[in-house]
Design an enzyme around this catalytic site. Sequence first.
Site, PDB file in Angstrom:
ATOM      1  CB  SER A 221      -0.573  -0.041   0.911  1.00 29.82           C
ATOM      2  OG  SER A 221      -2.093   0.707   1.074  1.00 29.82           O
ATOM      3  CG  ASP A 448      -6.163  -2.624  -3.841  1.00 27.27           C
ATOM      4  OD1 ASP A 448      -6.541  -1.937  -3.654  1.00 27.27           O
ATOM      5  OD2 ASP A 448      -5.335  -3.078  -3.606  1.00 27.27           O
ATOM      6  CG  HIS A 477      -5.506  -2.811   0.552  1.00 24.94           C
ATOM      7  ND1 HIS A 477      -4.911  -2.258  -0.766  1.00 24.94           N
ATOM      8  CD2 HIS A 477      -5.217  -2.019   1.023  1.00 24.94           C
ATOM      9  CE1 HIS A 477      -3.987  -0.949  -0.895  1.00 24.94           C
ATOM     10  NE2 HIS A 477      -4.038  -1.436   0.394  1.00 24.94           N
TER      11      HIS A 477
END
Length: 516
Positions: A221, A448, A477
């Site tokens: 991320s 995502d 995610h």
Amino acid sequence: MRVRKIATAVATGATLLAGMAVTGQASASVTGDAGADARFHRQTIDWHGCRTGPDDETGAALDKAGAQCAEVTVPLDYRRPRGRTISVAISRVKATDPGRRRGVLLINPGGPGGSGLPRVLLGRLMPAVAARYDLIGMDPRFVGRSTPIRCRWTTDTPTRSAGPTRRTFDESVALMRELAAGCARGDRALLPYASTRNTARDMDVIRAALGESRLSYLGYSYGTYLGAVYTQMFGARADRVVLDSAVDPDVYGPDLLSRNDPAITAALRHWASWAAARDKEYGLGATEAEVLATVEGVDRAAAERPLRVGAYRIGAQHVPYLLFIRLYDDREEAYAGLAAEVRVLADAARGDAVTVPASLKETLDGLFTGSGPAEDRAGTPILCADRATSRDPERYFRDIQAHRADEPLFGPMTRNLSPCAFWPVTPVEAPTTIGNHAPMLIVAADGDTVTPYAGQRAMHRALTGSRLVTLRGAFRHGAYLAAGDTCVDTTVGRYLVDGVLPGGDTTCDKAGAPRR
């Protein structure tokens, strides 16, 4: 804006894939950075136990796993290396096969604001990698056990929808102004130095203090942006780099969620189909359309009058956020949890007294009291230090209004302003332009919700030496170790252990997902 850390409840991989070629170590085109002066690079690391007290569950888990912890000293401002210093907390689990040890692998879980110290525990899920590398966790500057920035908030996240009206938008403006002031009252002198560029410099100090000539890296991320910045600034010192759930390098910053509505809406529809097939259990509707109508009814009711849920009142500013944070994960148990929470909200929308699930109560406690993880309190200063944003509330309101028809549920949240619109200081450096050809592996899920696939592909295009592995049909995610996908886990593991990148971009089909 929240980009949550990757969950640690993850699964392991299996066999090696065939048909992959070893790629050459192409030189990186980078923007050089001198980093810290030599005295920081030469410092001695004093390793010690990780547990800080009887209630420190994370420290106890680290100690049990054989981890060590330490603090590394770094400059507050790298332009003034003989000025004030701060500490960065790190953890280490040594390679389990020291005779075949390759080096160190630093792991960042994302955020920004996520604690990296416990990520060394991932070694049990990737034993072949843990055999070859010392696993290094890091609480980035001002996060966790590192020198903190004390943002005085009564919420654990600034993420809110602007709601349906000008009045509700103005309420969010007032909240963002208050949250910005809360950080200024805490540690205003630290705020200019919270940038990702400085964290990348800290990483290079850690590399040198560990006695390593190169640094391997696994980032999720926000951690993908940090990894990309590191390769841009210190590319010659980067070894094997894996970026999972990459952010769009041109969008990253205070407005990082501004393009997320289509991805979140697609994931909501996917969940609605799942819930419709279980209507007898959850009673949300027998078709996707009926389930979505239930959700829309909750949002509409909350706009008319806040919903009574336990001790709290849930308004239209909160409903999109409560949905969004449950759409990070498409596993059965995650979808079941969301269905149970929507059932509670739907009952509250009808005026029924409700029993609040523990998961929802924990979320609401953090949202309304600030008792939850400090991730966003630590992460907001990083976003604000990395990129300037508009300070005109009217710009956000016009943008929200222009997209209400096509983004009715999530657009007023993803396009809303953040505390950075009222930040007391401006960034001291320009954002890093990402563009180099260092070899690395990018891992993406095409559904995502947090870092949409289009942005992940943008990062891949900017990093011309990268290979992209796409987990197709996954509305989640985080893929490596998090999705339980053998194809993804094997591809990443083979690269980290043997240096083998795929010969080109490749896809892995999620089990049970239809081919597209």
